[in-house]
Design an enzyme around this catalytic site. Sequence first.
Site, PDB file in Angstrom:
ATOM      1  N   ASN A  76       2.756  11.941   4.760  1.00  0.00           N
ATOM      2  CA  ASN A  76       2.782  11.425   6.126  1.00  0.00           C
ATOM      3  C   ASN A  76       1.524  11.773   6.913  1.00  0.00           C
ATOM      4  O   ASN A  76       1.509  11.634   8.138  1.00  0.00           O
ATOM      5  CB  ASN A  76       4.012  11.959   6.867  1.00  0.00           C
ATOM      6  CG  ASN A  76       5.308  11.464   6.248  1.00  0.00           C
ATOM      7  OD1 ASN A  76       5.353  10.393   5.628  1.00  0.00           O
ATOM      8  ND2 ASN A  76       6.377  12.248   6.398  1.00  0.00           N
TER       9      ASN A  76
ATOM     10  N   ASP B 281       9.057  16.281   9.626  1.00  0.00           N
ATOM     11  CA  ASP B 281       8.776  15.741   8.291  1.00  0.00           C
ATOM     12  C   ASP B 281       7.267  15.726   8.041  1.00  0.00           C
ATOM     13  O   ASP B 281       6.710  14.741   7.544  1.00  0.00           O
ATOM     14  CB  ASP B 281       9.359  14.341   8.148  1.00  0.00           C
ATOM     15  CG  ASP B 281       9.477  13.914   6.692  1.00  0.00           C
ATOM     16  OD1 ASP B 281       9.413  14.792   5.806  1.00  0.00           O
ATOM     17  OD2 ASP B 281       9.632  12.707   6.433  1.00  0.00           O
TER      18      ASP B 281
ATOM     19  N   LYS C 264       5.340  -1.983   8.259  1.00  0.00           N
ATOM     20  CA  LYS C 264       6.363  -1.204   7.556  1.00  0.00           C
ATOM     21  C   LYS C 264       7.694  -1.928   7.668  1.00  0.00           C
ATOM     22  O   LYS C 264       8.147  -2.239   8.767  1.00  0.00           O
ATOM     23  CB  LYS C 264       6.447   0.196   8.168  1.00  0.00           C
ATOM     24  CG  LYS C 264       7.420   1.121   7.477  1.00  0.00           C
ATOM     25  CD  LYS C 264       7.378   2.495   8.133  1.00  0.00           C
ATOM     26  CE  LYS C 264       8.318   3.468   7.462  1.00  0.00           C
ATOM     27  NZ  LYS C 264       8.283   4.805   8.112  1.00  0.00           N
TER      28      LYS C 264
ATOM     29  N   ASN D  66      11.530   6.023   0.124  1.00  0.00           N
ATOM     30  CA  ASN D  66      12.946   5.872  -0.195  1.00  0.00           C
ATOM     31  C   ASN D  66      13.634   4.833   0.679  1.00  0.00           C
ATOM     32  O   ASN D  66      14.629   4.234   0.257  1.00  0.00           O
ATOM     33  CB  ASN D  66      13.659   7.221  -0.054  1.00  0.00           C
ATOM     34  CG  ASN D  66      13.137   8.248  -1.037  1.00  0.00           C
ATOM     35  OD1 ASN D  66      12.734   7.898  -2.146  1.00  0.00           O
ATOM     36  ND2 ASN D  66      13.128   9.519  -0.630  1.00  0.00           N
TER      37      ASN D  66
ATOM     38  N   SER E   5      11.643   2.577   3.010  1.00  0.00           N
ATOM     39  CA  SER E   5      10.786   1.506   3.520  1.00  0.00           C
ATOM     40  C   SER E   5       9.623   1.272   2.575  1.00  0.00           C
ATOM     41  O   SER E   5       9.321   2.093   1.701  1.00  0.00           O
ATOM     42  CB  SER E   5      10.263   1.850   4.923  1.00  0.00           C
ATOM     43  OG  SER E   5       9.521   3.058   4.886  1.00  0.00           O
TER      44      SER E   5
ATOM     45  N   ILE F 274       0.810  -1.218   0.000  1.00  0.00           N
ATOM     46  CA  ILE F 274       0.000   0.000   0.000  1.00  0.00           C
ATOM     47  C   ILE F 274       0.840   1.264   0.000  1.00  0.00           C
ATOM     48  O   ILE F 274       0.285   2.364  -0.118  1.00  0.00           O
ATOM     49  CB  ILE F 274      -0.950   0.016   1.212  1.00  0.00           C
ATOM     50  CG1 ILE F 274      -0.166  -0.100   2.521  1.00  0.00           C
ATOM     51  CG2 ILE F 274      -1.975  -1.106   1.103  1.00  0.00           C
ATOM     52  CD1 ILE F 274      -1.041  -0.014   3.763  1.00  0.00           C
ATOM     53  N   GLY F 275       2.142   1.164   0.118  1.00  0.00           N
ATOM     54  CA  GLY F 275       2.985   2.350   0.110  1.00  0.00           C
ATOM     55  C   GLY F 275       4.447   1.990  -0.026  1.00  0.00           C
ATOM     56  O   GLY F 275       4.875   0.886   0.347  1.00  0.00           O
TER      57      GLY F 275
END
EC number: 2.7.10.2
Length: 520
Positions: free
Chosen positions: A392, A387, A296, A277, A279, A273-274
């Site tokens: 995010n 971040d 993750k 850079n 993970s 699903i994602g």
Amino acid sequence: MLRTKTPRPRGGKSRRATAAAGKEREREREREREGRSPSGELSLQLEHVSLFSFLADAPREGAAAARTPFTPFEELLEGSCDPDPTPPPPLPPLQPQATPMDADEVVEEKDSGILSQDFFCTPDYITPDAPQLGSGFDANKENIPCPNSPEKSVCRSKRYKRDCSPKGLGSNDIFDSQWIAPVQFEGLDDSEEEQLKESSSHKRGSYVSQSAVALRCRVMPPPCIRNPYLNTDHQIDDNVFGGRQCKSSGFSPSVDGDGLSRYRTDFHEIEQIGRGNFSVVFKVLKRIDGCLYAVKRSIRQLHNDRERRQAVKEVQALAALGCHENIVGYFTSWFENKQLFIQMELCDRCLSMDRNQPLKCGEALELLYQICKGLDFIHERGIAHLDVKPDNIYVRNGVYKLGDFGCATLIDRSLAIEDGDSRYMPPEMLNDKYEHLDKVDIFSLGAAIYELIRGTQLPDSGPQFTSLREGKIALLPGCPMQFQSLIKSMMDPDPVRRPSAKEVLRHPIFDKLHKAPAKK
């Protein structure tokens, strides 16, 4: 008794008889040289051999020839013979006298007729070495002495169970040497591992108690890592951490006894699903509870100490923060094949997926309010995210959540500072000024909302990039001026003039949005 000479027969028959008698004398001489007595075997020989057949042929052959002197055996035979030429009847076989004998003598008498294995130089496997019953054996059970009761021992001895003994060992092998299961030296340094192997090889031949094995070959647990995001150092003894560095041996791979990985054993992977850079994120189903989670996993293996510490920072920050409705939930984490796995709350989507579709002003206000609550929560605990961006920010059931704490640090600058995405960084971060780290998150949130409302991606360089750092912000279509002024104050070049997360939550624009209903 007068000795009579028997006339020696003549002719071929006499020569054959003489030759036979000579052979007999030679055999007697050999027996005498070997130490055998002719008298001991006389009775047995007389049963089978009769010498009168030789004497009966002598008168029919003629005059006797000159013969050799008599031997002692022949003299004995001559003396026992009767001078009467008629041969006596054959002697009856000798019968042993019925004399009382011991049991041992009876055994020797019976064995005299059996060929011994010693004669053929072969071992005797039938006769027991020791007598089966003692000489003083009595069949009366009343005379058997009763053994003494065993004395009670204070120390307890471990009894070995038959079903617990390893295969391939006899019943007596258990008492000779203790079987030791193979030990995995996970969590040990190279020097400690070699030391344990040498000590176990020296002691393998002798008995080793179970307690000694547990003390010597015990796998050392991984070190306790101090969490810098927690202010609980006064509650934990320093000896727990021991000053040990975070080495690769400290993070033992999470592998079961059958060699299966924890990720494959506990989770069923559904889809990816994602991806970033560093993970990749998977949607998984946990087998034991049937719930959906997001796992993750770091893309590349973490070999050196710096990479591992950087990866662990996200886990430590999430664990230190705890639960909050506007922060992605954290469950657990582990190392496997030198990769970090983090089990987190599964959300519906992230805001980067809606980048091509402009965000409405009402949705932008709700987003700003909820994420500011999350920022206020982490800022009160002395942590800065560093971040904040649409990638995010996640959505679950209409609730906005802030995630990905890989760049999180402490506001007091006691930890290393790592910049996030430069498109959302304020000018002081680009100039390496870190006095107001909490205000960095305010600038990044304002830039993210500005991008989502306009529906265009922010540049990472160029004139527009510079204009945004100078506070030159274009008007947002369809948004009230009060909201645009709030976004402009959040993106102020001076961090001192920027509002804090708590001040943003107190802005009057949210009074109508979150006004409590009046009581009747």
